[in-house]
Design an enzyme around this catalytic site. Sequence first.
Site, PDB file in Angstrom:
ATOM      1  N   LYS A  17       0.851  -1.182   0.000  1.00 45.19           N
ATOM      2  CA  LYS A  17       0.000   0.000   0.000  1.00 45.19           C
ATOM      3  C   LYS A  17       0.890   1.236   0.000  1.00 45.19           C
ATOM      4  CE  LYS A  17      -2.340   3.632   1.665  1.00 45.19           C
ATOM      5  NZ  LYS A  17      -1.848   4.815   2.430  1.00 45.19           N
ATOM      6  N   GLY A  20      -0.951   8.454  -1.364  1.00 47.10           N
ATOM      7  CA  GLY A  20      -0.890   9.403  -2.463  1.00 47.10           C
ATOM      8  C   GLY A  20       0.266  10.368  -2.368  1.00 47.10           C
ATOM      9  N   GLY A  51      -4.584  11.128  -1.795  1.00 44.78           N
ATOM     10  CA  GLY A  51      -5.103  12.275  -1.052  1.00 44.78           C
ATOM     11  C   GLY A  51      -4.715  13.639  -1.588  1.00 44.78           C
ATOM     12  N   ASP A 169      -5.618   2.073   3.347  1.00 43.67           N
ATOM     13  CA  ASP A 169      -4.960   1.127   4.253  1.00 43.67           C
ATOM     14  C   ASP A 169      -5.877  -0.047   4.560  1.00 43.67           C
ATOM     15  OD1 ASP A 169      -2.459   2.582   4.808  1.00 43.67           O
ATOM     16  OD2 ASP A 169      -3.758   4.047   5.767  1.00 43.67           O
ATOM     17  N   LYS A 229      -3.833   2.702   9.668  1.00 46.71           N
ATOM     18  CA  LYS A 229      -2.774   1.776   9.274  1.00 46.71           C
ATOM     19  C   LYS A 229      -2.666   0.610  10.244  1.00 46.71           C
ATOM     20  CE  LYS A 229       0.182   4.875   6.610  1.00 46.71           C
ATOM     21  NZ  LYS A 229      -0.867   5.854   6.388  1.00 46.71           N
TER      22      LYS A 229
END
Length: 279
Positions: A17, A20, A51, A169, A229
């Site tokens: 992951k 942005g 984001g 996440d 997260k």
Amino acid sequence: MNGKGEKEMASKVVVIKCGGSMLEEMPASFYQELTQLQQAGKEIVIVHGGGPAINELLGQLKIEPKFVQGLRVTDVPTMQAVEMVLSGSTNKKVVRNILTAKGKAWGMSGVDASLIKATVKDEAFGLVGEIMQVNPEPIRFLLQAGYVPVISPVAVSCDGMQSLNVNADISAGAIAAALEAEKLLLMTDVSGIYTKNEAGERIMKESTTAEEIEQLIADEVIYGGMIPKVQAALDALHQGVEEVVICLAEAASLHKACYGEAVGTSIFQKKWTKIGGTK
């Protein structure tokens, strides 16, 4: 394929992951390392955020972004912007970067093939989805064909009528669990989870447990964007992912994590099992 073969395939999968903000600064070396790992036989799945790009588009549209508990409040105009950025420009940028590094990539969103089904999490958050189901078959198909699936965390409602915004996440954790992944890497702008020692010095934890994480959240050592997260990490572990690593988004961290070397903060399934009281 028999069950054993499916398990052997799944055990090699590494889900990555990337936020942005990290994607905007990711050097070519990251994608080159990713391609080398793919060519070495690692089956890699990328789930990305977006984001900053979403905020930029919302600014152009004069829509004020709002967050509650680290989650974006998503009305209809915001959802349209989210889908445009995540499933459009950002997703294709990641794919192009992998292609430039001579890798093979296939971009998709959670809407495609009903990959991620969700329901509205809470009316207060608007069109923010809570994941109900992940369909791993399209991802497995792409992995078997030699591609890196690049997935945007836009889900589809269970009736197929609405796109929903899901935290990247949490999406990555759910996808890792559905694939029975060997490892989930949550790559961010910090090296791992930090605490303080008895002398008050800030130190990074090389490994931790669910119990410790819950205490760190209660003590506000873990807060804001780190909370989704660690929650995604614990959910993934609980559903069978062997290891979750929170680490710096860079080529060196990617290489070390994929080859079992210590990097960032690791959270292991065996520690979850121990805390759960299994004898």
